[in-house]
Design a protein around this motif. Sequence first.
Motif: not given
Length: 603
Positions: A459-462, A483-486, A520-521
């Motif tokens: 998710n952090m990668f995306r 908003e991006l993270l949500s 992260n990934i």
Amino acid sequence: MNQLVVQNWNLNSLYEGGSRSIQLAKLISRIVDQLYIVNDEIRVHKMAIGKQNLQPLLSIVQQFQLILSEWEEVDEFLLCSYSENVNNSSAISLIEKNDNLKVEIDTLKVKVSQLLASLPEDAWNEFINLKEIQPISFYLEKQKKDICDRLPAEMERLISVMSVNGIKGWEQQQQFMLSKLKILLEVAGHKESVSIGQALNYAIHSKDDTLRKHASQGIKEVCEAEAASFASVFNHIAGSRLDIYEQRGWTNLLKEAVEQNDINEETIHLAIASIDENKKSYITYIQRKLELSRTKRASWFDLVTPLFAPVEKISYNEARKIILTQFYRFSEKLGRFAEMAFEADWIESENRPNKAESGFCTSMPLSKESRIFFTYRETYQDVLTLAHELGHAYHNFIIHNEPALAQQTGISVAETASTFMENLVLDAVIGQTTNEQDKLALLEMKIKNGLMYVGAVPNMFRFEQAFYEKRKQGPLSVLEINELLSSVENSFYEGQIEDLALYKWIYTSHFYDAEKPFYNIPYTIGYLFSNGIYEMANLEPNGFEARYDELLRNSGRMTVEQLAQTFLHVDISKREFWHASQQPLKDAIDEYMRLTEKYFVLD
């Protein structure tokens, strides 16, 4: 296995006096002198190097290796000095000096790579097959290829010079700002001003629901108050990186991350696609976890807070005993190594103020030692963290006798050894546990850790990819970042978590790393790759430890795909490997679902 109570490392055995060490100062001076000498040799011999005269190039490469080892030793030692006391002004001063040295080393690396690229084909073939060069041929071939996508040496040097007070300066600013964030909490009837790391620990591990909620709310409020400042730093980090990529003519955001990790980009996307295809099992667990928690409004900490936490705390001595027992069961060599690490005081685990929040294992290539840093808070998770970092130290131990340029490994492979040791310890403890509550607690821990790698990290990668794409158009506001993270989090968790940790981009320091983009990934790739190796170890217990050591020894000489093919005889460009690597996690979920069925009551 002698009992050991020491929880502080010994840095003086490396450099007496720590960051004020005379020996350390002399080492830094030697690096400066050697840089001058090698640059002069390049200037003198640049035009004369050819098939009939390869000795100057060999000398330059060998000197570059030594300089790199010396600089890495200084860099890692200063990280230790700063982390054990974030108020260490002499360490902070030397870190800045060492960052400036890194500029010169990066410039030298470009010059060496350009020399390699300038060789005629016949001279190159002869050089790469020299006895002294063969062990580092993978690194040199990669540098020769990658230099074609870099700017001329002086322009790359300019980028490095500007980075010290640019992208690297912003990274240090984030660390400084984060260390200053304090949350006021009432703990056991007393008011305490705690760090972000301590507050996160309370939010996740406290048995007091009120304290957990107050800690979570405190983190949110403090981050919200400082969000604009952190957003500015985040935007500058990304903007600096995008500017560098634009100057180099790079359009692929993942180009540098793929190069650093010696893995094909297609392999990364395949692994993530495999996670998505197995997502149903993960969502099933999340639903069960939230239903068992009996919460009306699910918060992020409900997903990670144990429901079946063991009653007793695990002392440091007991953690040591658990780890050594399982390490010795895997191999005598691994057990002896871990016992030596404890007895030689390589580990800093004391729970005290003024420590950095991070956990890490450093490699000292000159001293051929490691140092482990984290805070032990007497939980089973801390036991796994200790096993994890000892895995890194064992990897260092295996490769410390390799040439410096054969020790340069990507994060994905580096995380393989550490995750393998986690599995080794946790699965053994689960298997030996007869008490159902303790077994559920340990299964929950295994699943929570797994979901971090197949859920939170991808998710952090995306999110980071989406952030960088939008950052191309200009800085993002706090609202836009949230908003991006949500959007990413809700897509994976399917809206089940109502109160998301929308400010985790503030305290996830991987986003701010100046040297490693999309940091992260690789942890997800390392986790899955390690799971695949661990399954093979279980299927082939006799003699696997020797093959495992060879995989680690060659981790700086091959791509991830080549390591898998050579030592595991598997093709990780196929979906089957990534599906199989998730099976241990899915099996743990199935067991958890079976054992919790009797606790599940429909409303």
